[in-house]
Scaffold this active site. Structure first.
Site: not given
Length: 342
Positions: A54, A59, A85
């Site tokens: 994931d 990030y 995401k």
């Protein structure tokens, strides 16, 4: 517990390994990680059997996606599962020098500005940008990221972006799923109250729950998880170590849900540590395995930034835990009596 046994994710066709890998550390979350360290960590995990990863554009402002994509695109596509995401769109800063000199999140991440965008076009743009950073032409699921008060800063913005998602962005996600480009639609959750609000507006397949369901606390058992069960919504647990303290124990510098523990929180974790020690079970093993006893939970996805982190997590999953440990935690008031355990 077998780390790689597969579990269904809610009502979807996806089946996730019980143990996955969370990619936030590769954005230099708390520690600066080199490209070589990231590569070695991923290789160690892959060699040991990890196949579920994931990540997120947030990030490291794209750095985690780049690193994970660089590794995974060398593997056979049918051998792994990958989720990322949506919710932010990244662009070059208008003044690169000022941006480089500014204090900001992910100071060692890539030098791109972001804006929150949950519209139809914003979701499609974020999805395509992620594929480019990853170097892959599909992902297995997309999650709505950081649509909450803690990240947006005001209730007005939360409501506005939720409305934008409900009237536009959700249509984009549904189209991607209907076209077979993704297998599930999820949302990341950090705070109590988010799940009911989302389910009132959106038809979601799963939640990635970070913090409200760990060995240290289980408030989602009151309302959130029963609501998910009614809807057939699956769960993945992200913050399984409560941001660190459930991996290390109460040590100097250990954080509890991203803050220094209060005296009460530290005493609670010490109590759990003591019970684990009496049963010769590492605290991290109990923390990793606990959420998987809930029937809604398909997987736990701790992070890591060194090879020994991932191999230690695998060993912790495989550590035998006697039923008496869970019984004692409940008897001592350290774990809710209604928390599912053997």
């Amino acid at each position: 517990m077998d780390p790689f046994a597969l579990r269904p994710l809610g009502r979807t066709d996806l089946r996730l390994p019980q143990l996955g890998f969370g990619g936030a550390p590769f954005g230099n979350l708390f520690t600066i990680v080199s490209d070589d360290e990231a590569e070695a960590t991923l290789q160690a995990g892959w060699d040991a059997g990890l196949r579920y990863f994931d990540t997120s554009p947030w990030y490291g402002r794209g750095l985690s996606e780049q690193r994970i994509g660089r590794f995974l695109r060398r593997q056979a596509r049918g051998e792994f599962l990958l989720t990322t995401k949506i919710g932010r769109v990244f662009t070059a800063p208008a003044d690169p020098d000022a941006f480089a000199a500014s204090k900001r999140d992910w100071p060692n991440g890539l030098h791109f500005e972001h804006r929150y965008d949950y519209s139809y076009d914003g979701v499609m743009r974020a999805y395509e940008d992620s594929l480019q950073r990853l170097g892959l032409n599909r992902v297995d699921a997309l999650l709505i990221h950081d649509l909450d008060l803690a990240n947006l800063g005001s209730e007005v913005l939360v409501s506005a972006h939720l409305a934008q998602l409900a009237t536009g962005g959700m249509r984009a996600l549904q189209e991607l799923k209907a076209a077979g480009q993704i297998g599930a639609i999820g949302a990341g959750v950090n705070r109590i109250g988010t799940i009911p609000r989302f389910l009132k507006l959106l038809d979601l397949d799963f939640f990635l729950v970070a913090l409200p369901y760990t060995l240290a606390e289980q408030p989602v058992l009151d309302h959130e998880f029963p609501l998910c069960e009614e809807r057939g919504v699956g769960i993945v647990i992200g913050g399984v170590f409560a941001s660190g303290i459930l991996a290390t124990g109460v040590l100097p510098g250990a954080t509890y849900n991203y803050h220094p523990p209060t005296p009460a929180e530290a005493a609670h974790v010490r109590g759990i540590e003591a019970v684990c020690a009496r049963h010769d079970v590492p605290l991290a093993a109990a923390a990793l395995q606990f959420p998987l006893h809930h029937p809604l939970v398909a997987s736990v996805i701790p992070g890591g930034f060194r090879p020994d982190h991932v191999t230690r997590n695998i060993a912790s999953m495989q550590h035998a835990i006697p039923d008496a440990l869970w019984a004692e935690l409940k008897h001592e008031g350290l774990l809710r009596a209604d928390a599912p355990t053997p």
